[in-house]
Write a protein that holds these residues in place. Structure first.
Motif, PDB file in Angstrom:
ATOM      1  N   TYR A   1     -32.974 133.918  -3.147  1.00 13.54           N
ATOM      2  CA  TYR A   1     -34.500 133.761  -2.797  1.00 13.54           C
ATOM      3  C   TYR A   1     -34.333 133.855  -1.274  1.00 13.54           C
ATOM      4  CZ  TYR A   1     -35.178 133.261  -7.704  1.00 13.54           C
ATOM      5  OH  TYR A   1     -35.460 133.308  -9.176  1.00 13.54           O
ATOM      6  N   ALA A   2     -33.416 133.560  -0.427  1.00 13.30           N
ATOM      7  CA  ALA A   2     -33.559 133.407   0.731  1.00 13.30           C
ATOM      8  C   ALA A   2     -33.173 134.869   1.608  1.00 13.30           C
ATOM      9  CB  ALA A   2     -32.762 132.347   1.331  1.00 13.30           C
ATOM     10  N   LEU A   3     -32.747 135.666   0.823  1.00 10.68           N
ATOM     11  CA  LEU A   3     -32.336 136.970   1.237  1.00 10.68           C
ATOM     12  C   LEU A   3     -30.991 136.882   2.233  1.00 10.68           C
ATOM     13  CD1 LEU A   3     -35.397 139.253   1.740  1.00 10.68           C
ATOM     14  CD2 LEU A   3     -34.110 138.940  -0.371  1.00 10.68           C
ATOM     15  N   GLN A   4     -30.200 135.872   2.012  1.00 13.27           N
ATOM     16  CA  GLN A   4     -28.834 135.764   3.002  1.00 13.27           C
ATOM     17  C   GLN A   4     -27.995 136.492   2.670  1.00 13.27           C
ATOM     18  OE1 GLN A   4     -29.337 133.393   5.626  1.00 13.27           O
ATOM     19  NE2 GLN A   4     -31.283 133.437   5.022  1.00 13.27           N
ATOM     20  N   ASN A   5     -27.841 136.897   1.356  1.00 12.58           N
ATOM     21  CA  ASN A   5     -26.316 137.809   1.076  1.00 12.58           C
ATOM     22  C   ASN A   5     -26.904 139.072   0.705  1.00 12.58           C
ATOM     23  OD1 ASN A   5     -24.745 135.432   1.114  1.00 12.58           O
ATOM     24  ND2 ASN A   5     -25.376 134.799  -0.846  1.00 12.58           N
ATOM     25  N   HIS A   6     -28.245 139.354   1.026  1.00 12.60           N
ATOM     26  CA  HIS A   6     -28.650 140.659   0.569  1.00 12.60           C
ATOM     27  C   HIS A   6     -29.739 141.230   1.729  1.00 12.60           C
ATOM     28  CE1 HIS A   6     -27.710 139.216  -3.376  1.00 12.60           C
ATOM     29  NE2 HIS A   6     -27.332 140.474  -3.502  1.00 12.60           N
ATOM     30  N   ALA A   7     -29.071 141.568   2.998  1.00 15.41           N
ATOM     31  CA  ALA A   7     -29.928 142.132   3.928  1.00 15.41           C
ATOM     32  C   ALA A   7     -30.654 143.290   3.587  1.00 15.41           C
ATOM     33  CB  ALA A   7     -28.914 142.136   5.285  1.00 15.41           C
ATOM     34  N   ILE A   8     -31.772 143.451   4.040  1.00 14.06           N
ATOM     35  CA  ILE A   8     -32.703 144.542   3.753  1.00 14.06           C
ATOM     36  C   ILE A   8     -33.264 144.879   4.940  1.00 14.06           C
ATOM     37  CG2 ILE A   8     -34.448 145.400   2.467  1.00 14.06           C
ATOM     38  CD1 ILE A   8     -34.270 143.058   0.274  1.00 14.06           C
ATOM     39  N   PRO A   9     -32.980 146.153   5.437  1.00 16.79           N
ATOM     40  CA  PRO A   9     -33.597 146.573   6.573  1.00 16.79           C
ATOM     41  C   PRO A   9     -35.094 146.356   6.750  1.00 16.79           C
ATOM     42  CG  PRO A   9     -31.982 148.206   5.830  1.00 16.79           C
ATOM     43  CD  PRO A   9     -32.218 147.210   4.799  1.00 16.79           C
ATOM     44  N   GLY A  10     -35.481 145.660   7.975  1.00 20.06           N
ATOM     45  CA  GLY A  10     -36.766 145.682   8.091  1.00 20.06           C
ATOM     46  C   GLY A  10     -37.419 144.585   7.479  1.00 20.06           C
ATOM     47  N   VAL A  11     -36.725 143.846   6.799  1.00 19.20           N
ATOM     48  CA  VAL A  11     -37.317 142.441   5.917  1.00 19.20           C
ATOM     49  C   VAL A  11     -36.638 141.239   6.521  1.00 19.20           C
ATOM     50  CG1 VAL A  11     -37.438 141.428   3.819  1.00 19.20           C
ATOM     51  CG2 VAL A  11     -37.462 143.946   3.875  1.00 19.20           C
ATOM     52  N   ARG A  12     -37.371 140.499   6.985  1.00 23.26           N
ATOM     53  CA  ARG A  12     -36.850 138.890   7.477  1.00 23.26           C
ATOM     54  C   ARG A  12     -36.142 138.257   6.415  1.00 23.26           C
ATOM     55  NH1 ARG A  12     -41.637 136.760  11.475  1.00 23.26           N
ATOM     56  NH2 ARG A  12     -41.939 138.588  12.803  1.00 23.26           N
TER      57      ARG A  12
END
Length: 120
Positions: A30-41
């Protein structure tokens, strides 16, 4: 994207990013720590915990975004950014009342910030 007072459908180029965000949520990130998405903080820990708690409290589990959500999801200009409301898919509904709220900053490159997920 339009800068007016009306609600508009989510552009196609952003739909894929939201699909990746939900895919990360489905994996518990839920923190997007392990799933970096370009342009998404990345999402700060307190917001990520609140999102996880709201998803759990909803009752139905999240599911990958169904194409039907795009007929209901909208964005609107808010004077210095766009607010995007994405209806989420759950195991019980193709389009649920659970909504992802995001802010798209008005800058040259994609800069998307996830604000919350809650029942709208």
């Amino acid at each position: 994207m339009l800068k007016d007072d009306a609600e508009h459908p989510i552009p196609l180029n952003l739909q894929a990013s939201f699909g990746l965000i939900v895919d990360a949520f489905l994996k518990g990130d839920y923190a997007l720590q392990n799933h970096a998405i370009p342009g998404v903080r990345p999402i700060d820990n307190s917001t990520a915990k609140l999102i996880a708690a709201n998803v759990k409290a909803y009752g139905d589990q999240l599911a990958p975004l169904n194409h039907a959500v795009w007929a209901h999801s909208v964005y609107r200009w808010m004077d210095d950014h766009w607010l995007l409301l994405i209806d989420l898919t759950t195991t019980g509904d193709q389009v649920s009342d659970l909504t992802l709220h995001a802010k798209l900053h008005d800058v040259a490159n994609l800069d998307l910030e996830i604000l919350s997920v809650h029942v709208a």
